[in-house]
Design an enzyme around this catalytic site. Sequence first.
Site, mmCIF file in Angstrom:
data_model
loop_
_atom_site.group_PDB
_atom_site.id
_atom_site.type_symbol
_atom_site.label_atom_id
_atom_site.label_comp_id
_atom_site.label_asym_id
_atom_site.label_seq_id
_atom_site.Cartn_x
_atom_site.Cartn_y
_atom_site.Cartn_z
ATOM 1 N N TYR A 85 3.930 -7.471 56.493
ATOM 2 C CA TYR A 85 2.806 -6.551 56.303
ATOM 3 C C TYR A 85 1.698 -6.816 57.313
ATOM 4 O O TYR A 85 0.973 -5.916 57.711
ATOM 5 C CB TYR A 85 2.300 -6.622 54.863
ATOM 6 N N ARG A 144 25.319 -10.544 61.444
ATOM 7 C CA ARG A 144 24.336 -10.731 62.518
ATOM 8 C C ARG A 144 24.561 -12.103 63.145
ATOM 9 O O ARG A 144 25.275 -12.938 62.596
ATOM 10 C CB ARG A 144 22.905 -10.625 61.970
ATOM 11 N N SER A 172 -3.336 6.404 60.475
ATOM 12 C CA SER A 172 -4.352 7.068 59.641
ATOM 13 C C SER A 172 -5.594 7.449 60.442
ATOM 14 O O SER A 172 -6.464 8.155 59.945
ATOM 15 C CB SER A 172 -4.759 6.145 58.496
ATOM 16 N N GLU A 186 4.030 -11.683 56.181
ATOM 17 C CA GLU A 186 4.019 -11.529 57.632
ATOM 18 C C GLU A 186 4.479 -10.134 58.037
ATOM 19 O O GLU A 186 3.928 -9.514 58.954
ATOM 20 C CB GLU A 186 4.917 -12.600 58.296
ATOM 21 N N LYS A 195 1.466 6.383 51.082
ATOM 22 C CA LYS A 195 0.973 6.519 52.473
ATOM 23 C C LYS A 195 1.759 7.602 53.208
ATOM 24 O O LYS A 195 1.183 8.464 53.872
ATOM 25 C CB LYS A 195 1.108 5.184 53.200
ATOM 26 N N TRP A 210 14.778 -17.057 63.924
ATOM 27 C CA TRP A 210 13.313 -16.949 63.866
ATOM 28 C C TRP A 210 12.773 -17.498 62.562
ATOM 29 O O TRP A 210 11.589 -17.804 62.470
ATOM 30 C CB TRP A 210 12.860 -15.510 64.128
ATOM 31 N N HIS A 217 13.078 -12.125 47.618
ATOM 32 C CA HIS A 217 14.132 -11.135 47.875
ATOM 33 C C HIS A 217 14.877 -11.498 49.160
ATOM 34 O O HIS A 217 15.933 -10.952 49.456
ATOM 35 C CB HIS A 217 13.606 -9.699 47.868
ATOM 36 N N HIS A 218 14.322 -12.464 49.907
ATOM 37 C CA HIS A 218 15.044 -12.976 51.081
ATOM 38 C C HIS A 218 16.023 -14.069 50.682
ATOM 39 O O HIS A 218 16.742 -14.604 51.530
ATOM 40 C CB HIS A 218 14.053 -13.534 52.114
ATOM 41 N N THR A 228 3.631 2.338 49.349
ATOM 42 C CA THR A 228 4.088 2.721 50.685
ATOM 43 C C THR A 228 4.415 4.208 50.715
ATOM 44 O O THR A 228 4.072 4.926 51.660
ATOM 45 C CB THR A 228 5.329 1.895 51.071
ATOM 46 N N SER A 286 -4.380 -20.290 65.929
ATOM 47 C CA SER A 286 -5.051 -19.162 66.587
ATOM 48 C C SER A 286 -5.235 -17.998 65.617
ATOM 49 O O SER A 286 -6.319 -17.420 65.506
ATOM 50 C CB SER A 286 -4.212 -18.706 67.793
ATOM 51 N N SER A 287 -4.177 -17.676 64.879
ATOM 52 C CA SER A 287 -4.254 -16.520 63.965
ATOM 53 C C SER A 287 -5.271 -16.732 62.858
ATOM 54 O O SER A 287 -6.036 -15.827 62.528
ATOM 55 C CB SER A 287 -2.882 -16.271 63.334
ATOM 56 N N HIS A 340 7.263 -12.887 54.113
ATOM 57 C CA HIS A 340 7.168 -11.494 53.661
ATOM 58 C C HIS A 340 5.776 -10.918 53.885
ATOM 59 O O HIS A 340 5.654 -9.853 54.502
ATOM 60 C CB HIS A 340 7.616 -11.294 52.216
ATOM 61 N N ASP A 397 -20.482 -6.915 68.663
ATOM 62 C CA ASP A 397 -19.407 -7.868 68.944
ATOM 63 C C ASP A 397 -18.908 -8.407 67.607
ATOM 64 O O ASP A 397 -19.309 -7.930 66.552
ATOM 65 C CB ASP A 397 -19.898 -9.009 69.846
ATOM 66 N N HIS A 428 14.018 -14.127 70.994
ATOM 67 C CA HIS A 428 13.700 -12.693 70.904
ATOM 68 C C HIS A 428 12.916 -12.407 69.640
ATOM 69 O O HIS A 428 11.828 -11.819 69.675
ATOM 70 C CB HIS A 428 14.991 -11.881 70.925
HETATM 71 C C1 HEM Z 1 13.035 -3.341 72.260
HETATM 72 C C2 HEM Z 1 14.188 -3.260 71.856
HETATM 73 C C3 HEM Z 1 14.915 -4.220 70.967
HETATM 74 C C4 HEM Z 1 16.250 -4.432 70.925
HETATM 75 C C5 HEM Z 1 17.279 -3.767 71.756
HETATM 76 C C6 HEM Z 1 16.501 -5.451 69.915
HETATM 77 C C7 HEM Z 1 17.779 -5.932 69.605
HETATM 78 C C8 HEM Z 1 18.025 -6.932 68.681
HETATM 79 C C9 HEM Z 1 19.351 -7.394 68.294
HETATM 80 C C10 HEM Z 1 20.623 -6.848 68.809
HETATM 81 C C11 HEM Z 1 19.195 -8.385 67.389
HETATM 82 C C12 HEM Z 1 20.277 -9.121 66.604
HETATM 83 C C13 HEM Z 1 20.744 -10.336 67.216
HETATM 84 C C14 HEM Z 1 21.776 -10.988 66.330
HETATM 85 O O1 HEM Z 1 21.630 -11.077 65.114
HETATM 86 O O2 HEM Z 1 22.758 -11.483 66.861
HETATM 87 C C15 HEM Z 1 17.795 -8.545 67.213
HETATM 88 C C16 HEM Z 1 17.243 -9.471 66.356
HETATM 89 C C17 HEM Z 1 15.918 -9.462 66.029
HETATM 90 N N1 HEM Z 1 14.940 -8.627 66.538
HETATM 91 FE FE1 HEM Z 1 15.141 -7.236 67.952
HETATM 92 N N2 HEM Z 1 15.332 -5.832 69.348
HETATM 93 C C18 HEM Z 1 14.331 -5.098 69.959
HETATM 94 C C19 HEM Z 1 13.007 -5.144 69.664
HETATM 95 C C20 HEM Z 1 12.481 -5.891 68.654
HETATM 96 C C21 HEM Z 1 11.097 -5.820 68.249
HETATM 97 C C22 HEM Z 1 10.007 -4.931 68.824
HETATM 98 C C23 HEM Z 1 10.972 -6.694 67.242
HETATM 99 C C24 HEM Z 1 9.673 -6.890 66.505
HETATM 100 C C25 HEM Z 1 9.189 -7.714 65.912
HETATM 101 C C26 HEM Z 1 12.265 -7.358 67.026
HETATM 102 C C27 HEM Z 1 12.548 -8.351 66.106
HETATM 103 C C28 HEM Z 1 13.766 -8.947 65.910
HETATM 104 C C29 HEM Z 1 14.009 -10.039 64.964
HETATM 105 C C30 HEM Z 1 13.001 -10.702 64.078
HETATM 106 C C31 HEM Z 1 15.366 -10.354 65.045
HETATM 107 C C32 HEM Z 1 16.120 -11.433 64.248
HETATM 108 C C33 HEM Z 1 16.287 -12.645 65.109
HETATM 109 C C34 HEM Z 1 17.047 -13.695 64.337
HETATM 110 O O3 HEM Z 1 18.105 -13.405 63.794
HETATM 111 O O4 HEM Z 1 16.571 -14.827 64.292
HETATM 112 N N3 HEM Z 1 13.173 -6.824 67.900
HETATM 113 N N4 HEM Z 1 17.098 -7.658 68.001
HETATM 114 CU CU LIG Z 2 10.615 -9.540 52.553
#
Ligand code: HEM
Ligand SMILES: [Cu+2]
Length: 813
Positions: free
Chosen positions: A271, A464, A282, A269, A345, A153, A316-317, A342, A183-184, A267, A118, A89
Site C-alpha cells: 500500500y 516462479r 484522484s 509495503e 475508489k 526480494w 495471507h502470504h 479499494t 531513509s524512509s 503487506h 518547504d 530486480h
Molecule cells: C518493466 C517491466 C518488468 C518486467 C518485464 C518484469 C518481469 C519480471 C519477471 C519475469 C519476474 C519473475 C521472475 C521469476 O520469478 O523467476 C519478476 C519478478 C518480480 N518483479 Fe518484475 N518486471 C517488471 C517490472 C517490475 C516493476 C515495475 C516492479 C515493481 C515494483 C516489479 C517487481 C517485481 C517483484 C517484486 C518480483 C519478484 C521477485 C522475487 O521473486 O523475488 N517488476 N519481474
Molecule cells: Cu499481502
Amino acid sequence: MAPRNVARSEPGTFYTSPPTARAGLAALATTKTWLTTVDHKRIGILYGVSAFVFFLIGGIEALIIRLQLVRPHNTLVDAPTYNALFTMHGTTMIFLAIMPLNAAFFNYMIPLMIGARDVAFPRLNALSYWIFLAGGLFLNLSWLVGTPPDGGWFGYANLTTRQFSPGLSIDFWMLSLQVLGVSSVIAAINFIVTVLNMRAPGMTLMRMPLFVWMTLVVQFLIVLAFPPVTVGLIFLMFDRFFGTHFFDVAAGGDLHLWQHLFWIFGHPEVYILILPAFGIVSEVLPTFSRKPLFGAPVMIYSGILIGFFGFGVWSHHMFAAGMGPVADAAFSIASMLIAIPTGVKIFNWLATMWNGTLRPTVAFHFAAGLVALFTIGGLSGIMHASPPVDLQQTDSYFVVAHLHYVLIGGSLFGILAGASYWWPKMTGRMLDERLGRVAFWIIFAGFNLTFFPQHYLGAIGMPRRIYTYSADTGWGFWNLVSTVGAFGIALGVLLFAVNAVRSLRSGAPATGDPWDGRTLEWRTSSPPPPHDFDEVPPVYGRDSFWREKHGDAQGRKPTPPPRVPEAHGIHLPGPSHWPIVIALGIGLVAVGALTSVALVLAGAAVMLVGAFAFALEHHANPAHAHQVGGLGIDHRKLAMWTFLGSECFFFGTLIATYMAYKGRSVVGPSPHEILNIPVTTLSTFDLLMSSLLMVLALAAAQRGDRRQSRLWLGGTALFGLIFLGFQAYEFTAFVHEGLTLQTNLFGSTFFVLTGFHGGHVTLGVIWLLTLLVLDLRGRLHVHDAIKVEVAGLYWHFVDIVWIVIFTLVYLAP
Ligand code: HEM
Ligand SMILES: [Cu+2]
C-alpha cells in the site's frame, strides 16, 4: 510582484543555460549547490532522477530474466545468476524505483499543494535523500564485487542464514534494506509533521487534496510498518555476524518468525507503493474530466481504511506455511474485506469521468489505464485471498502476473500519470502529447502482452523463480509472447524518456496553470520560485484554486482575504553539507561491515561528527527558534511523538519475539537460573528517578533558571550513566556464568533486547550531556526549552520501555 527579503542563497530550481568554460565553472558551482540543497523541489528532482536510473537498472534485470525464459532449456544465464537477477530486480523496483519515484512527487508537490514554502525539516529531508542514495549504491555495489543478493526480494530465513548463504550476497541485501529503511522513516516523520503542521490557513484536513491525504496515510504506514522488518533484519544481522540463533531451528528458532516480521511490513509495503498512485489518479481524473472528484470524503476514508486494514492481512502470504485453519480463515476474511474500500475508489474514479468533459491527455491515459489494469490486479488479489485457491496459485506465475498488474498497472502507471501531469510545473516546459500517447499505447500493449499470459502459465503449473524449463511443459509459446511484450514495455519507456529530454531541450514553455488545474500547485509559476509562493495562498475550500478561478457550483467567486504581509519576511533555510556527510558515514559503515572494522569505525566517526554538526548547525539561528505550526504544536515535538510511535513498534517487536521464544532454548541457562532481580530492581529504580530529574530540568529550563536546569540535566545524565553501569555489570556477570549471545535462544533474545534498550539510554545520555554543555556555555535560552522538552519526551519513553522489559523479562515467571 516578487517579495523582497527572501533569505535563501540557492539558484533557480531547475533549468540552467548551455555550458561554456565559465558556465562550466558555474555548472560545477551549480553541482555543488545540488550536493548541499535543502530545497524540497530540488530534493524531489534528485529523488526522481536517481530513482529513474535505478528503474532502468531494474528494467534491464527484468529484460535479461525474460530473455532467459524466452524458450525452454535456455543458457543465457546460469541458475545462481538468475536467482540474483530476480532478487535484485524485485528489490530494486520496490525500494529503489517505485518508492523513491513516489518520494519525488511527495517532495516536489506536497508543500505546494498545502500552501507551504518547504517541508518542516528541510535539512532532514536532504539527509533522507542522501541516505537513500547511499543505500541504493551500496546494494548495486554487490553486482560490481560479484556477490549480488540471491535470496528473493523477501529473503526467507533460513536460506538467508550464514549456513545456507555463506557469502556476502545476503549481507549486501540485509544492510542496504536497513539503510533504506532509515531513509524512509526519517522522510516519513518529516512529511507527517509537514502535512499536519504546515498547511496554509484555511487548509483544513478535509480540504486537503487526495494526493496529500494518500501521502499522509503512506507516511504513517512507513513509520509503523518498517520497525518490524528492521527488527527482523537485525535478528538476521546478528545471526550472520555474531552467531545468534533467531532463525536457527536446531537451537529452537522458528522460521515463521521471519515470515511474520517480513510480511507485517511487506503487506503494508504494497500500500506504500500503490496509495500515492491512487492519490495521483484522484488529482488527474477530475482535472481532465473538468469535474470535482466524485465522493472526495469517501475517497479519503477509503484510503485511510485501506491503510488500516493493510496491517491486518499479512499472513495471507503464509497460507502455504501451515498456520492452521483458524488463522487462514481470519486472514482470508480480512484480505477480502480490503476489496471493499479499494472497489469504492474504482467506482468513484469511474463516476468522476462519467458525464465529464474528458480531455484525453497523456496523464489522463495513464490514469485511466491504472483504473483498468489495477482492477485486473485486484481481482486476482481477491482470488489469492481464498486459501484453497492460493495453495494452487502461490509461488506460480499467476502470482508474478498479479504483482505486476498491481505494481506496474497500478504504481508505475500512477507515477507515469503524475510525471505527465506535473512535468510542466516542475520544468516550465510542455511534453509532446502525441509522442506521449504513442508511448502510452506501446507500454499498455507491451504490459498486457507480458503479464496477462503469465496468469495462464501459472494456472498450468509454471512455478516462479525457475531459471529454465523443459520443452514438454508446453510453456514455451506464452513465454515467448511474454518476452516480446517485455521489450514492448522497454520501447514505450524509452519513448517516454525521449519525450522528456526533448521537452527539456526545446519543449513549448509552460504557464503556471497549463491544465486549468484545481489545486494550489497551479497557483504559482512553472517552475515555482525558490520560495514557492510570493504570498501564502488563500484557501477557499476543496479544489481551492478552481474555486478562485471559476467560483463554486453556482459560479460565485470567493472574496480574497485582506493581504497580511509576512512579519519576518520569507525565511528559507540555507544549504547544508552535513546531510551528505552523514550519509557518506553511513555508506562507509556499511562497506566496512563487509570489509574491515577500521572502516566501520571511520564511518561511525564521520556519522557522529556529521550528526553533531547537523544538530548544532542552526542552534543559534533565531529564525529556527519558533517552529509552532498550524496544529499549535512545535514541529520538533510532533516529530518526536511520531518517532516514538515508530519506536513502540520497534520495541514491541523485540519484546514480542523475546516472549515468543521464551522457554524454547534447547541448551544452556534459562532466565530464572541467571537473572539477578534485586540488582535490576535497583537499576530500574535509578532509571525511574532519572525521569523525575528530567521533569525538574524541563521546569527549570522553561522558567529560565539556568543553575537549576544544569543541575537537573546533569543529574538525569548521571542517573542514566548509573543505569548503564548496572547493565554492564549484569552483562559481565552473565558472561561469567556462561550466558552469551551465542549460548542459546534466551541469550540471543535477552542480549539483543536489553542491548538495544541500553543503546537507547546511551543515546539519551549523549543528548542530555550535549544540552548540558550548551547550557554551561550560555547557549541554552528560555526559547530553547522546547529542546529540553523534546529530549525529555525521548527519555521518559526509554524509561517506560524499560518498565515493560523489567516486568516481562525479570518479573514475569
Ligand atoms: C518493466 C517491466 C518488468 C518486467 C518485464 C518484469 C518481469 C519480471 C519477471 C519475469 C519476474 C519473475 C521472475 C521469476 O520469478 O523467476 C519478476 C519478478 C518480480 N518483479 Fe518484475 N518486471 C517488471 C517490472 C517490475 C516493476 C515495475 C516492479 C515493481 C515494483 C516489479 C517487481 C517485481 C517483484 C517484486 C518480483 C519478484 C521477485 C522475487 O521473486 O523475488 N517488476 N519481474
Ligand atoms: Cu499481502
